[in-house]
Motif scaffolding. Structure first.
Motif, short mmCIF file in Angstrom:
data_model
loop_
_atom_site.label_atom_id
_atom_site.label_comp_id
_atom_site.label_asym_id
_atom_site.label_seq_id
_atom_site.Cartn_x
_atom_site.Cartn_y
_atom_site.Cartn_z
N GLY A 78 9.17 8.73 -12.08
CA GLY A 78 9.76 9.78 -12.89
C GLY A 78 9.59 11.16 -12.29
O GLY A 78 10.41 12.04 -12.54
N ASP A 79 8.55 11.34 -11.49
CA ASP A 79 8.34 12.60 -10.78
C ASP A 79 8.55 12.45 -9.28
O ASP A 79 8.99 13.38 -8.60
CB ASP A 79 6.91 13.13 -11.02
N LYS A 80 8.22 11.28 -8.78
CA LYS A 80 8.19 11.06 -7.34
C LYS A 80 8.83 9.72 -6.98
O LYS A 80 8.83 8.78 -7.79
CB LYS A 80 6.75 11.08 -6.83
N LEU A 81 9.33 9.69 -5.75
CA LEU A 81 9.66 8.41 -5.13
C LEU A 81 8.39 7.92 -4.44
O LEU A 81 7.75 8.68 -3.69
CB LEU A 81 10.78 8.56 -4.10
N GLU A 102 0.84 -1.20 0.00
CA GLU A 102 0.00 0.00 0.00
C GLU A 102 0.88 1.25 0.00
O GLU A 102 1.86 1.34 0.75
CB GLU A 102 -0.91 0.01 1.23
N LEU A 103 0.53 2.21 -0.84
CA LEU A 103 1.27 3.46 -0.93
C LEU A 103 1.04 4.28 0.34
O LEU A 103 -0.10 4.57 0.70
CB LEU A 103 0.83 4.26 -2.16
N VAL A 104 2.14 4.64 1.03
CA VAL A 104 2.02 5.40 2.28
C VAL A 104 2.62 6.80 2.17
O VAL A 104 2.32 7.67 2.97
CB VAL A 104 2.67 4.64 3.45
N LYS A 105 3.49 7.01 1.16
CA LYS A 105 4.11 8.33 1.04
C LYS A 105 4.65 8.48 -0.38
O LYS A 105 5.09 7.52 -0.99
CB LYS A 105 5.26 8.48 2.04
N SER A 106 4.61 9.70 -0.89
CA SER A 106 5.27 10.01 -2.16
C SER A 106 6.12 11.26 -1.95
O SER A 106 5.69 12.21 -1.29
CB SER A 106 4.24 10.23 -3.27
N ILE A 107 7.32 11.23 -2.50
CA ILE A 107 8.28 12.31 -2.30
C ILE A 107 8.65 12.88 -3.67
O ILE A 107 9.13 12.17 -4.55
CB ILE A 107 9.55 11.80 -1.59
N HIS A 108 8.40 14.19 -3.84
CA HIS A 108 8.68 14.84 -5.11
C HIS A 108 10.19 14.91 -5.34
O HIS A 108 10.97 15.23 -4.45
CB HIS A 108 8.09 16.25 -5.11
N ASN A 122 12.86 10.63 5.07
CA ASN A 122 12.24 11.30 6.22
C ASN A 122 12.16 12.81 6.02
O ASN A 122 11.10 13.42 6.21
CB ASN A 122 13.03 10.98 7.50
N THR A 123 13.30 13.42 5.63
CA THR A 123 13.30 14.88 5.47
C THR A 123 12.80 15.31 4.09
O THR A 123 12.49 16.48 3.89
CB THR A 123 14.72 15.43 5.66
N GLN A 124 12.74 14.36 3.13
CA GLN A 124 12.35 14.61 1.74
C GLN A 124 13.29 15.60 1.05
O GLN A 124 12.93 16.27 0.09
CB GLN A 124 10.90 15.11 1.67
N HIS A 125 14.53 15.68 1.57
CA HIS A 125 15.53 16.58 1.00
C HIS A 125 16.38 15.82 -0.01
O HIS A 125 16.78 14.68 0.23
CB HIS A 125 16.42 17.15 2.10
N PHE A 160 9.15 -0.48 0.48
CA PHE A 160 9.29 -0.75 -0.95
C PHE A 160 9.29 0.59 -1.66
O PHE A 160 8.38 1.40 -1.48
CB PHE A 160 8.13 -1.62 -1.44
N ILE A 161 10.34 0.86 -2.46
CA ILE A 161 10.51 2.18 -3.06
C ILE A 161 10.57 2.07 -4.57
O ILE A 161 11.40 1.34 -5.13
CB ILE A 161 11.80 2.85 -2.53
N GLY A 162 9.66 2.77 -5.22
CA GLY A 162 9.63 2.85 -6.67
C GLY A 162 9.78 4.29 -7.11
O GLY A 162 9.83 5.22 -6.30
N CYS A 163 9.85 4.51 -8.42
CA CYS A 163 9.99 5.86 -8.95
C CYS A 163 9.19 5.95 -10.25
O CYS A 163 9.40 5.16 -11.18
CB CYS A 163 11.46 6.18 -9.20
#
Length: 550
Positions: A538-541, A280-286, A321-324, A533-536
């Motif tokens: 093209g715009d977001k992680l 399940e998707l829990v977060k997306s990072i730009h 965590n910081t999305q930096h 589980f981390i995917g991409c």
């Protein structure tokens, strides 16, 4: 006393009177009459005639000698008396000088004692002052040492408490995950129990109704059709079979759940795994626009993801965590792959344009955690591309292979020496290589094919699917599960399949998402040691977590 001398001519001596007549020779008892000048002794007449009559003895009358000796003494008496007076005066002076000197020297001695007593006291005071200073300095040093010790102990306690808390938090998370799974299983069992009990109650009611209507013919005739219809309806549901099958599936799924643990990048990790579950998707990072064509490369830590810009080959780190996002390697360095050797060192595979010589130089580089170059490692160069792919195996050894070649080199990062060469039979390295915890290696050997090989180069399994286009494989280092991300042209999405190391595709499309126009590259999907589980796209992680389902 007279002495005897050799006999010879006898001298005639004339004795005189006037001297001490009691003076006699010890030998002859005769009065002393003469004095032998040679032997310088007084003698009697017999001595003179018998022992001293021969030359060279010369005899004097004893009286003359006595008179002469008296005269000589008398002549010396005034001088002697004068000397005596001088000596008495000198004795007096000696006493005076002695007394005066003693007094003066006592004064000097007292002055010396007084002076040096003061100096000794001064030294004692100086010693006391210095001891006070030393004690004060020592006390200050002891205080500082104690403060340093207490600070170090406090820091140690804090660090260990933080470690304990991290471990407790991880344990609590795992226990919470286990509890959730237990709750899912318990709820499903309760639902099945309720369903089964409902059927049991229905059957009991039907049995009771049959007993009742059988007691009266009229009731039997009137109600039997409805009772028979109810029996047929409940029998058609086949609840027993459904519940039994469901229980078998629950048991099978529960038995797949396991606690997996091990070291990843030199650090201990553990989590609950083994089951397929649902992501399940829990977060997306730009991903910032400065990264033109982003592609996930590898993990630096559980929270830090390496993102490569396929357009200009720059390397970036994104913190979940910081999305930096921060650039760590400038453009122009083509990073093919990277992996953690330990918590301090990262190894990167690269592609270079240098095609000369018999060694590939600059295609394997060690970096520290600040991404400063530690050193380069070279391997033998064969013809073709200069791209090198790397990973780190369970023993902390680097495995490295050149594109389009069959050899995989095992390198000790302690001394950069090749300790083993694995040669695949009939296949070549197409792309990335991945080390499994079992010791085996997953190698991309075709456009849509991955091969699992042993350390001897033996082929153990081939993973392939006709639906995969541009697939990218990453291995879960704790479970040896393979996750293959690919372009699904029919659905116009990026999909991810899950496979085992023995070549079995366990689940299709466990994750699926649309790809943005920002990239035309299929980005690998990575499972972190803690289970993210981390995917991409093209715009977001895209950060997914797995839940247990039945």
């Amino acid at each position: 006393m007279a002495s005897r001398f050799p006999e010879g001519n006898q001298l005639q001596l004339r004795p005189r009177k006037g001297h001490d007549m009691k003076w006699s020779c010890d030998k002859h008892g005769e009065p002393i009459k003469f004095y032998c000048k040679k032997h310088k002794i007084p003698i009697c007449h017999p001595c003179a005639t018998k022992d001293h009559s021969q030359k060279p003895c010369e005899l004097d009358d004893i009286e003359d000698v006595i008179f002469e000796r008296r005269r000589q003494l008398d002549e010396k008496r005034p001088k002697f008396q004068g000397l005596h007076k001088q000596l008495e005066a000198l004795s007096t002076k000696i006493k005076t000088v002695s007394t005066s000197g003693s007094t003066h020297l006592r004064t000097i001695n007292n002055n010396i004692q007084d002076s040096y007593h003061d100096k000794i006291e001064s030294v004692g005071e100086k010693e006391n002052r210095m001891i006070r200073v030393i004690n004060e300095e020592a006390d200050e040093e002891i205080r500082l040492v104690n403060e340093k010790r207490e600070k170090r102990i406090k820091d140690c306690n804090t660090e260990r408490e933080n470690e304990r808390q991290i471990i407790k938090d991880k344990e609590a998370k795992l226990l919470a995950d286990a509890k959730k799974i237990s709750e899912v299983v318990s709820k499903k069992i309760k639902d099945l129990t309720d369903k089964n009990q409902h059927v049991i109650n229905t059957v009991k009611n039907i049995e009771s109704t049959i007993t009742r209507i059988n007691q009266h013919d009229e009731t039997l005739v009137n109600e039997a059709p409805q009772v028979l219809a109810s029996i047929d309806e409940n029998l058609s549901l086949n609840v027993h079979q459904d519940v039994s099958v469901c229980l078998d599936r629950i048991q099978s799924e529960v038995e797949r759940v396991e606690f997996v643990e091990g070291e990843v990048g030199g650090e201990y990790c553990g989590r609950i795994g083994g089951y397929i579950g649902k992501w399940e998707l829990v977060k997306s990072i730009h991903i910032p626009s400065v990264v033109n064509n982003p592609c996930v490369n590898c993990l630096v830590s559980d929270d830090e993801i390496c993102v490569r810009d396929v357009g200009n080959n720059g390397m970036y780190i994104t913190n979940i965590n910081t999305q930096h996002t921060e650039k760590v390697i400038d453009e122009g360095v083509w990073i093919t792959s990277c992996a953690l050797i330990d918590s301090n060192v990262i190894v990167c595979g690269k592609e270079t344009g240098d095609r000369t010589g018999d060694r590939l130089n600059g295609c394997i580089t060690l970096y520290d955690r600040q991404w400063s170059v530690i050193r380069d490692i070279s391997i033998p160069r064969n013809r073709g591309s200069n791209g090198v792919y790397v990973d780190v195996d369970r023993d902390g050894m680097i495995i490295a292979a050149q594109f389009d070649q069959s050899n995989i080199y095992v390198i000790n990062p302690a001394d950069d020496k090749i300790v083993n060469t694995i040669t695949m039979q009939g296949k070549k390295v197409w792309d990335e290589i991945q080390a499994l915890s079992s010791g085996d290696i997953v190698v991309k050997t075709g456009d849509d094919e991955f091969t699992v090989i042993s350390r001897s180069g033996e082929e153990k399994a081939v993973i392939h699917c006709d639906e995969w286009y541009g697939p990218q494989c990453r291995v879960d280092k704790l479970t040896d599960t393979l996750y293959i991300a690919y372009w699904d042209g029919a659905r116009n999405t990026i999909a991810v399949d899950q496979a085992s190391r023995d070549g079995i595709i366990q689940a299709r499309r466990i994750v699926e998402y649309e790809q943005s126009d920002r990239t035309n590259w299929v980005s690998p999907c990575i499972v972190t040691p803690t289970g993210n589980f981390i995917g991409c796209d093209g715009d977001k992680l895209l950060i997914y977590k797995k839940t247990y389902i039945l």
